[in-house]
Design a protein around this motif. Structure first.
Motif, PDB file in Angstrom:
ATOM      1  N   ARG A 195       0.828  -1.213   0.000  1.00 35.13           N
ATOM      2  CA  ARG A 195       0.000   0.000   0.000  1.00 35.13           C
ATOM      3  C   ARG A 195       0.859   1.258   0.000  1.00 35.13           C
ATOM      4  NH1 ARG A 195      -5.753  -0.170   2.852  1.00 35.13           N
ATOM      5  NH2 ARG A 195      -6.366  -2.329   2.488  1.00 35.13           N
ATOM      6  N   ARG A 196       1.923   1.254   0.784  1.00 38.94           N
ATOM      7  CA  ARG A 196       2.786   2.441   0.857  1.00 38.94           C
ATOM      8  C   ARG A 196       3.479   2.708  -0.478  1.00 38.94           C
ATOM      9  NH1 ARG A 196       6.476   2.627   6.168  1.00 38.94           N
ATOM     10  NH2 ARG A 196       7.175   4.408   4.960  1.00 38.94           N
ATOM     11  N   GLU A 197       4.032   1.649  -1.070  1.00 37.29           N
ATOM     12  CA  GLU A 197       4.764   1.828  -2.313  1.00 37.29           C
ATOM     13  C   GLU A 197       3.835   2.203  -3.463  1.00 37.29           C
ATOM     14  OE1 GLU A 197       8.050   1.887  -2.825  1.00 37.29           O
ATOM     15  OE2 GLU A 197       8.122   1.841  -0.634  1.00 37.29           O
ATOM     16  N   ARG A 250       2.760   5.671  -7.533  1.00 40.63           N
ATOM     17  CA  ARG A 250       1.739   5.948  -8.550  1.00 40.63           C
ATOM     18  C   ARG A 250       0.537   6.713  -8.007  1.00 40.63           C
ATOM     19  NH1 ARG A 250       2.645   0.496  -8.758  1.00 40.63           N
ATOM     20  NH2 ARG A 250       0.496   0.063  -8.103  1.00 40.63           N
ATOM     21  N   ARG A 251       0.572   7.087  -6.727  1.00 43.57           N
ATOM     22  CA  ARG A 251      -0.558   7.775  -6.100  1.00 43.57           C
ATOM     23  C   ARG A 251      -1.839   6.958  -6.243  1.00 43.57           C
ATOM     24  NH1 ARG A 251       1.315  11.458  -2.546  1.00 43.57           N
ATOM     25  NH2 ARG A 251       3.117  12.515  -3.424  1.00 43.57           N
ATOM     26  N   VAL A 252      -1.716   5.644  -6.025  1.00 38.45           N
ATOM     27  CA  VAL A 252      -2.840   4.720  -6.132  1.00 38.45           C
ATOM     28  C   VAL A 252      -3.108   4.124  -4.758  1.00 38.45           C
ATOM     29  CG1 VAL A 252      -3.681   2.581  -7.174  1.00 38.45           C
ATOM     30  CG2 VAL A 252      -2.332   4.205  -8.536  1.00 38.45           C
ATOM     31  N   SER A 253      -4.384   4.090  -4.388  1.00 38.01           N
ATOM     32  CA  SER A 253      -4.787   3.489  -3.118  1.00 38.01           C
ATOM     33  C   SER A 253      -5.257   2.056  -3.373  1.00 38.01           C
ATOM     34  CB  SER A 253      -5.910   4.292  -2.458  1.00 38.01           C
ATOM     35  OG  SER A 253      -5.449   5.585  -2.105  1.00 38.01           O
ATOM     36  N   TYR A 294      -0.124   7.285  11.130  1.00 42.02           N
ATOM     37  CA  TYR A 294      -0.069   6.395   9.968  1.00 42.02           C
ATOM     38  C   TYR A 294       0.256   4.974  10.424  1.00 42.02           C
ATOM     39  CZ  TYR A 294       0.895   4.936   5.182  1.00 42.02           C
ATOM     40  OH  TYR A 294       0.854   4.310   3.956  1.00 42.02           O
ATOM     41  N   TYR A 348       1.106   3.962  -3.310  1.00 41.54           N
ATOM     42  CA  TYR A 348       0.739   5.376  -3.217  1.00 41.54           C
ATOM     43  C   TYR A 348       1.948   6.280  -3.461  1.00 41.54           C
ATOM     44  CZ  TYR A 348      -1.476   9.625  -1.557  1.00 41.54           C
ATOM     45  OH  TYR A 348      -1.984  10.891  -1.482  1.00 41.54           O
ATOM     46  N   ARG A 349       3.135   5.840  -3.017  1.00 43.61           N
ATOM     47  CA  ARG A 349       4.327   6.673  -3.204  1.00 43.61           C
ATOM     48  C   ARG A 349       4.742   6.741  -4.666  1.00 43.61           C
ATOM     49  NH1 ARG A 349       9.907   6.137  -3.305  1.00 43.61           N
ATOM     50  NH2 ARG A 349       9.713   3.862  -3.289  1.00 43.61           N
TER      51      ARG A 349
END
Length: 401
Positions: A36-38, A43-46, A101, A40-41
């Motif tokens: 999840r972290r990678e 590709r800004r994808v949740s 977080y 979003y970092r």
């Protein structure tokens, strides 16, 4: 609903399997968090719980000797646990609170595995013909349970928890029948304190046992020994277990005391009015900042320690559960100005209270401050025929010297 907690007695091989089960679920939790972290970092994808749960089949086939030997439902429960952590994080962000977080779980910070459904990788009382109850866990086997009371209702979820060297099974049951107690025709109010654990509207005091203060010297010696140990050594692991055992004993003593006091209140009153205390705000640090340092920091930290040692939050939760099961009513009263309001005439003034003595400047009522507060909570929480607190004020209680 009700939860039952029993200690289990695994064999040496079963204890090793339970430890491996917790370790594999911890690694699954950390891997899902890393994904999840990678995502979003980079590709800004949740990533949602559904997409991660869909990957479990492939993970189990690839690592059949590791992740594949455990229950599919328990692994889904671990992913749901991470999803709830992110939901709580976003809720705090929207409420403009400290976000917090989700963090990676170290070896000492992940000690519980849950099976969300009975007979789905687990089974309670799997061998009923045996003299002792047993719980079946996939990958572990039939584990003996020290069942000290009967289980009522329908078992919904089963959890296994590690506390030091001990193992426990927690059963969450639905449809547990209530056991109403006969009515007493009595309503009481309680006032929480540090000198006394609580004071009732009848003037009865419950002593504050101060379990943490009683174990402070032993805990300090253990923590000093821990500070001298080298990280990663066998001796440090032994001292860590010693410190944890002291904290566990204090917690058990505090919980036992709360159960006994709550049961006594539930048995003697139909309606219990308590303070709706914001314990988190009351125990907030007084350190302040460099520009605006706090005043009386040492005194405030001592008060915070005493409040947390009393365990008001644990007591309120236990009192609510016992009252619900017994058919009693617990009312949370707004505590503002109750310590300076006269329980006889309703006059509110700061000068009414002088430390531990309450002396009304309007009607002359004289009593202990905590006793008057308990009676005022009873007035504020009154739900009798009139439906208002004024029906319980003077002359229902005569001034006492």
């Amino acid at each position: 609903m009700r939860s039952y907690k029993f200690q289990i007695r695994p064999t040496t091989r079963q204890a090793q399997s339970l430890a491996a089960c917790i370790e594999d679920h911890r690694q699954l939790y950390n891997a899902a968090l890393e994904e999840r972290r990678e995502a979003y970092r980079m590709r800004r994808v949740s990533i949602s719980y559904g997409s991660q749960s869909a990957q479990l089949k492939e993970i189990r086939n690839t690592d059949s000797a590791g992740q594949g030997r455990w229950s599919f439902g328990s692994q889904q429960a671990t992913l749901r646990r991470l999803d709830r952590s992110f939901a709580a994080f976003f809720r705090r962000v929207k409420a403009r609170q400290t976000p917090g977080y989700p963090r990676f779980k170290g070896r000492g910070w992940f000690d519980t595995v849950q099976w969300p459904r009975d007979r789905d990788g687990c089974r309670w009382d799997s061998q009923p013909h045996q003299p002792a109850a047993r719980v079946y866990l996939q990958g572990v086997g039939h584990v003996k349970v020290n069942q000290h009371r009967p289980v009522q209702g329908v078992v919904k979820t089963i959890s296994v928890k590690r506390e030091g060297r001990r193992w426990y099974v927690i059963l969450s049951c639905d449809g547990v029948p209530a056991v109403p107690l006969p009515p007493t025709g009595r309503e009481i109010g309680i006032d929480m304190g540090v000198t006394h654990f609580l004071t009732t509207s009848a003037g009865e005091h419950v002593a504050n046992s101060r379990y943490l203060a009683g174990s402070a010297a032993k805990l300090a010696r253990a923590q000093r020994a821990l500070a001298r140990c080298q990280r990663g050594s066998r001796r440090r692991r032994a001292v860590v277990r010693r410190v944890a055992a002291i904290h566990r004993k204090v917690r058990n003593q505090r919980t036992d005391h709360a159960h006994k006091v709550a049961l006594d209140l539930v048995r003697t009153a139909d309606v219990i009015a308590r303070e709706d205390l914001a314990i988190g705000n009351m125990t907030r640090s007084a350190a302040g900042t460099i520009e605006k340092p706090g005043r009386n920091v040492a005194a405030k930290s001592g008060l915070n320690r005493s409040i947390l040692d009393a365990g008001w939050g644990v007591f309120f939760e236990i009192l609510t559960h016992k009252a619900e099961s017994a058919g009693r009513t617990v009312i949370a009263v707004d505590p503002r100005n109750t310590s300076r309001t006269c329980s006889q005439c309703g006059h509110c003034e700061a000068g009414n209270r002088d430390k531990e003595v309450f002396h009304c400047l309007s009607c002359g009522y004289l009593a202990r401050a905590d006793t008057n507060a308990g009676r005022e909570h009873r007035c504020e929480g009154w739900i009798g025929p009139s439906g208002c607190a004024s029906s319980l004020r003077s002359p229902r209680l005569q001034p006492q010297e």
